[in-house]
Design a protein around this motif. Structure first.
Motif, short mmCIF file in Angstrom:
data_model
loop_
_atom_site.label_atom_id
_atom_site.label_comp_id
_atom_site.label_asym_id
_atom_site.label_seq_id
_atom_site.Cartn_x
_atom_site.Cartn_y
_atom_site.Cartn_z
N GLY A 90 40.27 43.74 53.75
CA GLY A 90 38.87 43.33 53.68
C GLY A 90 38.27 43.02 55.04
O GLY A 90 37.08 43.25 55.28
N PHE B 63 49.89 40.80 47.75
CA PHE B 63 48.50 41.07 47.39
C PHE B 63 47.55 40.22 48.22
O PHE B 63 46.56 40.72 48.76
CB PHE B 63 48.28 40.79 45.91
CG PHE B 63 46.83 40.65 45.52
CD1 PHE B 63 45.97 41.74 45.58
CD2 PHE B 63 46.32 39.42 45.13
CE1 PHE B 63 44.63 41.61 45.24
CE2 PHE B 63 44.98 39.28 44.79
CZ PHE B 63 44.14 40.38 44.85
N ALA B 64 47.84 38.93 48.34
CA ALA B 64 46.96 38.03 49.08
C ALA B 64 46.85 38.43 50.55
O ALA B 64 45.75 38.49 51.12
CB ALA B 64 47.47 36.59 48.96
N VAL C 45 37.48 49.25 48.44
CA VAL C 45 38.28 48.74 47.32
C VAL C 45 39.46 47.90 47.84
O VAL C 45 40.62 48.18 47.53
CB VAL C 45 38.80 49.89 46.43
CG1 VAL C 45 37.69 50.48 45.58
CG2 VAL C 45 39.45 50.99 47.28
N PRO C 46 39.20 46.86 48.62
CA PRO C 46 40.31 46.13 49.25
C PRO C 46 41.24 45.44 48.27
O PRO C 46 42.46 45.41 48.47
CB PRO C 46 39.60 45.11 50.15
CG PRO C 46 38.25 44.94 49.52
CD PRO C 46 37.89 46.28 48.98
N ARG C 47 40.69 44.88 47.19
CA ARG C 47 41.53 44.09 46.28
C ARG C 47 42.46 44.97 45.45
O ARG C 47 43.67 44.71 45.37
CB ARG C 47 40.66 43.21 45.39
CG ARG C 47 39.99 42.07 46.14
CD ARG C 47 39.20 41.16 45.20
NE ARG C 47 38.63 40.02 45.91
CZ ARG C 47 37.52 40.04 46.61
NH1 ARG C 47 36.82 41.18 46.70
NH2 ARG C 47 37.08 38.96 47.23
N ILE C 48 41.92 46.01 44.82
CA ILE C 48 42.78 46.85 43.99
C ILE C 48 43.75 47.65 44.86
O ILE C 48 44.90 47.87 44.49
CB ILE C 48 41.94 47.79 43.09
CG1 ILE C 48 42.83 48.51 42.07
CG2 ILE C 48 41.15 48.78 43.92
CD1 ILE C 48 43.53 47.59 41.10
N ASP C 49 43.28 48.06 46.04
CA ASP C 49 44.16 48.77 46.97
C ASP C 49 45.33 47.87 47.37
O ASP C 49 46.50 48.28 47.39
CB ASP C 49 43.36 49.19 48.21
CG ASP C 49 44.09 50.25 49.04
OD1 ASP C 49 45.17 50.69 48.64
OD2 ASP C 49 43.55 50.63 50.09
N ALA C 50 45.03 46.60 47.68
CA ALA C 50 46.07 45.65 48.08
C ALA C 50 47.02 45.35 46.92
O ALA C 50 48.24 45.28 47.11
CB ALA C 50 45.42 44.36 48.57
N PHE C 51 46.47 45.17 45.72
CA PHE C 51 47.30 44.84 44.56
C PHE C 51 48.29 45.96 44.26
O PHE C 51 49.48 45.71 44.02
CB PHE C 51 46.40 44.61 43.34
CG PHE C 51 47.16 44.23 42.09
CD1 PHE C 51 47.62 42.93 41.93
CD2 PHE C 51 47.40 45.16 41.10
CE1 PHE C 51 48.32 42.57 40.78
CE2 PHE C 51 48.09 44.81 39.95
CZ PHE C 51 48.55 43.50 39.78
N SER D 264 45.14 42.04 50.83
CA SER D 264 43.73 41.99 50.46
C SER D 264 42.89 41.44 51.60
O SER D 264 41.82 41.96 51.93
CB SER D 264 43.55 41.14 49.20
OG SER D 264 42.20 41.08 48.82
N ASN D 265 43.36 40.37 52.21
CA ASN D 265 42.65 39.78 53.34
C ASN D 265 42.60 40.74 54.52
O ASN D 265 41.55 40.92 55.15
CB ASN D 265 43.33 38.48 53.76
CG ASN D 265 42.63 37.80 54.92
OD1 ASN D 265 41.52 37.29 54.78
ND2 ASN D 265 43.27 37.80 56.08
#
Length: 208
Positions: free
Chosen positions: A124, A116-117, A131-137, A120-121
């Motif tokens: 982004g 995820f980390a 939606v970078p965070r939810i997509d990454a998660f 997300s980076n």
């Protein structure tokens, strides 16, 4: 394949509809522990890769390419597992399942967090996704679910339940209403799969 149509009251395209059907077939075969599930996974991943890229879900689009590679590996793992079961007197096609140890749980959750980390980076900074965070998660969770499925771990279904519930909301937000409906169906199918694999973990492998 990208012309708008309506299916079950949902606005969609022929490509998204094809992806829908292939994905349902994949999960049904996974529940039955049939190795042909991986072939359907490969084809559905290729189709959904196009759908997600057009919706600017780049993490999910890239994930489909990884899914294709992972599906080839998973197919090999299941076939090799079936061969071992055969040698023990069981029939091929329904490899034995097992549970994660406490250490396995820890490594799985750590892998999800690290994935995820990193994703997300990357999303982004290097993409225009909104939606970078939810997509990454969810991308990281899907990779974990695929790995656990390939290793025939019951906990793959726990992972998919969490991921699929959250995907419903994401796809509604992105306007992929048929795919959102599909993932709602996946939640129910994952619950069925969890029950079936729990029973299989205490029984000899049987033909699918």
């Amino acid at each position: 394949m990208n012309d708008p149509i309506t299916f079950l009251g949902f606005p969609t395209t022929l490509l998204e509809l094809l992806s829908f059907v292939l994905s349902v077939a994949t999960v049904l075969l996974n529940i039955r522990r049939n190795h042909w599930a991986w072939l359907f996974a490969i084809v559905s991943s290729a189709a959904y890769g196009i759908v997600f890229f057009r919706s600017r879900l780049y993490g999910d689009a890239g994930l489909q390419g990884v899914f294709i590679l992972a599906s080839i590996w998973g197919w090999s793992e299941w076939l090799r597992g079936s061969d071992k079961d055969n040698a023990a007197g069981a029939q091929a096609g329904a490899p034995a399942v097992s549970r994660l140890s406490a250490r396995g749980w820890a490594w799985s959750l750590a892998g999800w967090a690290i994935g995820f980390a990193l994703l997300s980076n990357f999303l982004g900074v290097y993409t225009d996704t909104d939606v970078p965070r939810i997509d990454a998660f969810l991308t990281a969770g899907s990779l974990l679910g695929t790995a656990l499925t390939a290793k025939k771990k019951i906990e793959n279904w726990h992972t998919w339940i969490v991921v699929d519930v959250l995907y419903v909301g994401l796809y509604v937000y992105k306007g992929l209403h048929l795919t959102a409906f599909l993932y709602a169906v996946f939640v129910v199918m994952a619950l069925v799969g969890l029950r079936a694999w729990r029973a299989a973990a205490t029984e000899p492998a049987v033909a699918a």
